[in-house]
Write an enzyme that holds these catalytic residues in place. Structure first.
Site, PDB file in Angstrom:
ATOM      1  N   THR A   1     -34.960  32.810  41.206  1.00 34.26           N
ATOM      2  CA  THR A   1     -36.467  32.056  40.320  1.00 34.26           C
ATOM      3  C   THR A   1     -35.254  31.184  39.742  1.00 34.26           C
ATOM      4  O   THR A   1     -35.158  29.346  39.779  1.00 34.26           O
ATOM      5  CB  THR A   1     -37.337  31.989  40.167  1.00 34.26           C
ATOM      6  OG1 THR A   1     -36.728  33.218  39.035  1.00 34.26           O
ATOM      7  CG2 THR A   1     -38.512  32.640  41.140  1.00 34.26           C
TER       8      THR A   1
ATOM      9  N   PHE B   1     -44.337  28.212  37.225  1.00 36.65           N
ATOM     10  CA  PHE B   1     -44.569  29.566  36.627  1.00 36.65           C
ATOM     11  C   PHE B   1     -46.060  29.728  36.685  1.00 36.65           C
ATOM     12  O   PHE B   1     -46.323  31.195  35.949  1.00 36.65           O
ATOM     13  CB  PHE B   1     -44.327  29.798  35.105  1.00 36.65           C
ATOM     14  CG  PHE B   1     -43.138  28.876  34.897  1.00 36.65           C
ATOM     15  CD1 PHE B   1     -42.212  29.698  34.696  1.00 36.65           C
ATOM     16  CD2 PHE B   1     -43.455  27.590  34.485  1.00 36.65           C
ATOM     17  CE1 PHE B   1     -40.729  29.530  34.466  1.00 36.65           C
ATOM     18  CE2 PHE B   1     -41.526  27.388  34.381  1.00 36.65           C
ATOM     19  CZ  PHE B   1     -40.773  28.047  33.803  1.00 36.65           C
TER      20      PHE B   1
ATOM     21  N   CYS C   1     -46.737  33.969  35.114  1.00 38.19           N
ATOM     22  CA  CYS C   1     -45.065  33.885  34.117  1.00 38.19           C
ATOM     23  C   CYS C   1     -44.923  34.401  32.850  1.00 38.19           C
ATOM     24  O   CYS C   1     -44.788  33.543  32.122  1.00 38.19           O
ATOM     25  CB  CYS C   1     -43.788  32.831  35.160  1.00 38.19           C
ATOM     26  SG  CYS C   1     -42.278  33.485  34.483  1.00 38.19           S
TER      27      CYS C   1
HETATM   28  C1  HEM Z   1     -44.520  36.134  37.327  1.00 37.17           C
HETATM   29  C2  HEM Z   1     -42.529  31.457  37.983  1.00 37.17           C
HETATM   30  C3  HEM Z   1     -38.744  33.422  35.661  1.00 37.17           C
HETATM   31  C4  HEM Z   1     -40.837  37.295  34.889  1.00 37.17           C
HETATM   32  C5  HEM Z   1     -44.231  34.102  38.296  1.00 37.17           C
HETATM   33  C6  HEM Z   1     -45.283  33.684  38.619  1.00 37.17           C
HETATM   34  C7  HEM Z   1     -44.221  32.308  39.552  1.00 37.17           C
HETATM   35  C8  HEM Z   1     -43.428  32.314  38.895  1.00 37.17           C
HETATM   36  C9  HEM Z   1     -44.481  31.038  40.235  1.00 37.17           C
HETATM   37  C10 HEM Z   1     -46.205  34.077  39.342  1.00 37.17           C
HETATM   38  C11 HEM Z   1     -46.154  34.429  40.485  1.00 37.17           C
HETATM   39  C12 HEM Z   1     -47.644  34.649  41.282  1.00 37.17           C
HETATM   40  O1  HEM Z   1     -48.438  34.176  40.890  1.00 37.17           O
HETATM   41  O2  HEM Z   1     -47.554  35.208  42.741  1.00 37.17           O
HETATM   42  C13 HEM Z   1     -41.083  31.409  37.944  1.00 37.17           C
HETATM   43  C14 HEM Z   1     -40.221  30.556  37.935  1.00 37.17           C
HETATM   44  C15 HEM Z   1     -39.503  30.724  36.423  1.00 37.17           C
HETATM   45  C16 HEM Z   1     -39.143  32.533  36.872  1.00 37.17           C
HETATM   46  C17 HEM Z   1     -40.177  29.181  38.019  1.00 37.17           C
HETATM   47  C18 HEM Z   1     -38.030  30.439  36.578  1.00 37.17           C
HETATM   48  C19 HEM Z   1     -37.950  29.191  36.367  1.00 37.17           C
HETATM   49  C20 HEM Z   1     -38.816  34.791  35.133  1.00 37.17           C
HETATM   50  C21 HEM Z   1     -38.020  35.238  34.542  1.00 37.17           C
HETATM   51  C22 HEM Z   1     -38.777  36.508  34.263  1.00 37.17           C
HETATM   52  C23 HEM Z   1     -40.063  36.477  35.011  1.00 37.17           C
HETATM   53  C24 HEM Z   1     -36.679  34.531  34.281  1.00 37.17           C
HETATM   54  C25 HEM Z   1     -38.327  38.129  33.336  1.00 37.17           C
HETATM   55  C26 HEM Z   1     -37.379  37.812  33.463  1.00 37.17           C
HETATM   56  C27 HEM Z   1     -41.591  37.053  36.053  1.00 37.17           C
HETATM   57  C28 HEM Z   1     -42.579  38.186  35.705  1.00 37.17           C
HETATM   58  C29 HEM Z   1     -44.341  37.660  36.327  1.00 37.17           C
HETATM   59  C30 HEM Z   1     -43.777  36.689  36.724  1.00 37.17           C
HETATM   60  C31 HEM Z   1     -42.411  39.723  35.258  1.00 37.17           C
HETATM   61  C32 HEM Z   1     -45.140  38.238  36.597  1.00 37.17           C
HETATM   62  C33 HEM Z   1     -46.585  38.693  35.601  1.00 37.17           C
HETATM   63  C34 HEM Z   1     -48.378  38.969  35.700  1.00 37.17           C
HETATM   64  O3  HEM Z   1     -48.466  39.073  37.026  1.00 37.17           O
HETATM   65  O4  HEM Z   1     -48.218  39.998  34.643  1.00 37.17           O
HETATM   66  N1  HEM Z   1     -43.298  33.278  37.578  1.00 37.17           N
HETATM   67  N2  HEM Z   1     -40.151  32.869  36.787  1.00 37.17           N
HETATM   68  N3  HEM Z   1     -40.223  35.270  35.706  1.00 37.17           N
HETATM   69  N4  HEM Z   1     -42.450  36.250  36.545  1.00 37.17           N
HETATM   70 FE1  HEM Z   1     -42.144  34.221  36.774  1.00 37.17          FE
END
Ligand code: HEM
Length: 465
Positions: free
Chosen positions: A272, A402, A409
């Site tokens: 991502t 996000f 996220c």
């Molecule tokens: C969830 C985008 C960076 C960890 C998500 C979701 C999106 C997203 C759209 C929701 C997905 C869904 O609804 O199915 C992004 C983008 C990033 C990024 C665009 C960078 C620009 C990161 C980073 C980490 C991370 C750096 C960890 C170090 C997570 C986790 C979830 C999540 C653990 C699940 C949260 C939950 O459902 O409780 N992210 N992410 N993400 N992201 Fe990110």
């Protein structure tokens, strides 16, 4: 009122709409179908019925956590073989491990905790700058590869003190190879059409790779746990997970859940962020005027000295460029929801409980209702702080790279600091030009989308360090 029929492309026997979808680039097909069938349509894909919504209004409605929740089907469900009910792949907020992990990690991922990771993020970004400086201006740079090294090394170092040292090796670390193989196979598994007996060797490899991921994470966990009293001085996500007590249940995270989440951070946190880097860099070299303004801002705020934490929040133009890039090129180009009960959406379309609704950000984030006649253009100024806040107030979920609500996220502040910091260092030290000036954006799709065959050259700037 009479419920309205949801349009669907004509189906073929057995395969339904499978032939409407380009398996190498499903997003392209879904965008095309949205043009043809409108902001809500239905697809039947080998036994899975789903609804695709793609304007702001419908996405906004579907993000309501009191009527809908995150849907785990397809790839995400397959990934559960590797990371179970880790944060990203957990099936519902009621799952005990998700709740405990979420509450324990909210602080560890909060803006204050992320600030303590500044030095390590800086160190990895400097390794990248050094590599590009040594290569010199004549060398075409495979942006995807080098930025993936950056994001993987950063998330591994900051979350668990683990060094992949990707800039010091040609090949990929075995853990990373296994992770890619698992991600790829999870996708392939959703497209299988023969009985599972035909896929035994793939399945064996899949489980071997999962074993390697888990045993590596377990080693990192065990070596941290066996440190003598007082020797564990790191303030990273692993130590937060080991020490943290959930204020609601009084529980600590189980070892298995810690392992699930260590792997989850690497999976969710690297592609991502790397994709965001690449799209942003592309937008900068494609829009020289914006590029000049952003570089000017970095020069004015940071100058030629070392960048500090205090500089980051002053880089307003850079922040706006990142936001506008995430609007037009969200690396997670769609997320999936499902109604908790039978629902009517858009005031007229019936949707049964549990039916997957795909929110197509790649289209909804360019809705002219929100972004006006320039919705399809790159206009970073619309994302300056005050505009950005106004848009989100007036049109909630019109900018959701996000995700949304309770399942959004958790790594957002982490990614933001990493992106801002590394961009500041890179802009401070290099002038970037396209390797092939006639290149126009092509994208590749896996779990995320990212630029394909995108090469740049990095020309060191005079008089700077
Ligand atoms: C969830 C985008 C960076 C960890 C998500 C979701 C999106 C997203 C759209 C929701 C997905 C869904 O609804 O199915 C992004 C983008 C990033 C990024 C665009 C960078 C620009 C990161 C980073 C980490 C991370 C750096 C960890 C170090 C997570 C986790 C979830 C999540 C653990 C699940 C949260 C939950 O459902 O409780 N992210 N992410 N993400 N992201 Fe990110």
């Amino acid at each position: 009122a009479e419920a309205e029929h949801i349009p669907q492309p004509p189906t073929a026997p057995f395969v339904g709409n499978l032939t409407d979808i380009d398996m190498d680039y499903p997003l392209g097909s879904m965008m095309h179908l949205a043009k043809k069938y409108g902001p809500i349509y239905k697809l039947s894909l080998s036994g899975l019925d789903l609804i695709v919504v793609s304007n702001w209004e419908l996405v906004h409605e579907t993000c309501d956590d009191s009527r809908f929740k995150k849907s785990i089907k397809g790839d995400l469900e397959e990934l559960r073989a590797a990371v179970h009910d880790g944060l990203f792949t957990s099936k519902g907020e009621e799952e005990v491990n998700w709740g405990v992990a979420h509450r324990v990690l909210m602080t560890a991922f909060g803006p204050l905790a992320i600030r303590t990771m500044f030095d390590e993020m800086h160190e990895v970004a400097s390794q990248l700058a050094l590599k590009w400086a040594r290569q010199g201006p004549a060398q075409p740079i495979d942006v995807g590869e080098d930025l993936t090294r950056l994001t993987l090394d950063t998330v591994a170092l900051c979350s668990m003190g683990f060094r992949f040292n990707s800039y010091y090796r040609e090949d990929l670390h075995p853990f990373i190879k296994a992770m890619y193989a698992v991600l790829k196979e999870a996708g392939m598994k959703t497209m299988r059409i023969l009985p599972s007996i035909f896929y035994q060797s793939e399945d064996r490899k899949y489980h071997e790779n999962i074993k390697l991921l888990r045993s590596t994470a377990r080693e990192v966990l065990d070596s941290r746990k066996t440190l003598p009293e007082g020797a564990d001085t790191r303030k990273d996500l692993l130590s937060a997970m080991l020490r943290g007590v959930d204020p609601k249940t009084g529980r600590k995270m189980l070892d298995e859940s810690i392992i699930d989440n260590l792997i989850t951070f690497l999976v969710a946190g690297h592609e991502t962020t790397a994709a965001t880097f690449q799209f942003t860099l592309y937008n900068l070299v494609k829009h020289p005027d914006t590029y000049r303004k952003v570089q000017h801002e970095v020069d004015a705020v940071v100058g030629t000295g070392a960048i500090t934490l205090e500089h980051i929040s002053k880089l307003k133009y850079l922040a706006a460029v990142l936001r506008e890039t995430l609007r037009q090129n969200a690396p997670i180009s769609a997320f999936a929801r499902e109604p908790l009960q039978d629902e009517i959406i858009g005031g007229k379309c019936k949707v049964k409980a549990g039916t997957q609704i795909v929110c197509l950000l790649a289209k909804s984030q360019s809705d002219p209702v929100v972004y006006g006649p320039t919705a399809d253009q790159f206009v970073p100024e619309r994302m300056f702080d005050e505009n950005f806040e106004r848009i989100q107030e007036e049109f909630p979920h019109s900018w959701s790279p996000f995700g949304s609500g309770i399942r959004s996220c958790i790594g957002r502040p982490f990614a933001w600091q990493e992106l801002m910091l590394a961009f500041a260092i890179l802009l401070q030290n290099f002038n970037f030009v396209m390797d092939n000036p006639s290149y126009t954006l092509r994208v590749a799709q896996t779990l995320t989308i990212k630029p394909k065959d995108f090469y740049i050259r990095a020309i060191p700037r005079d008089g700077l360090t």
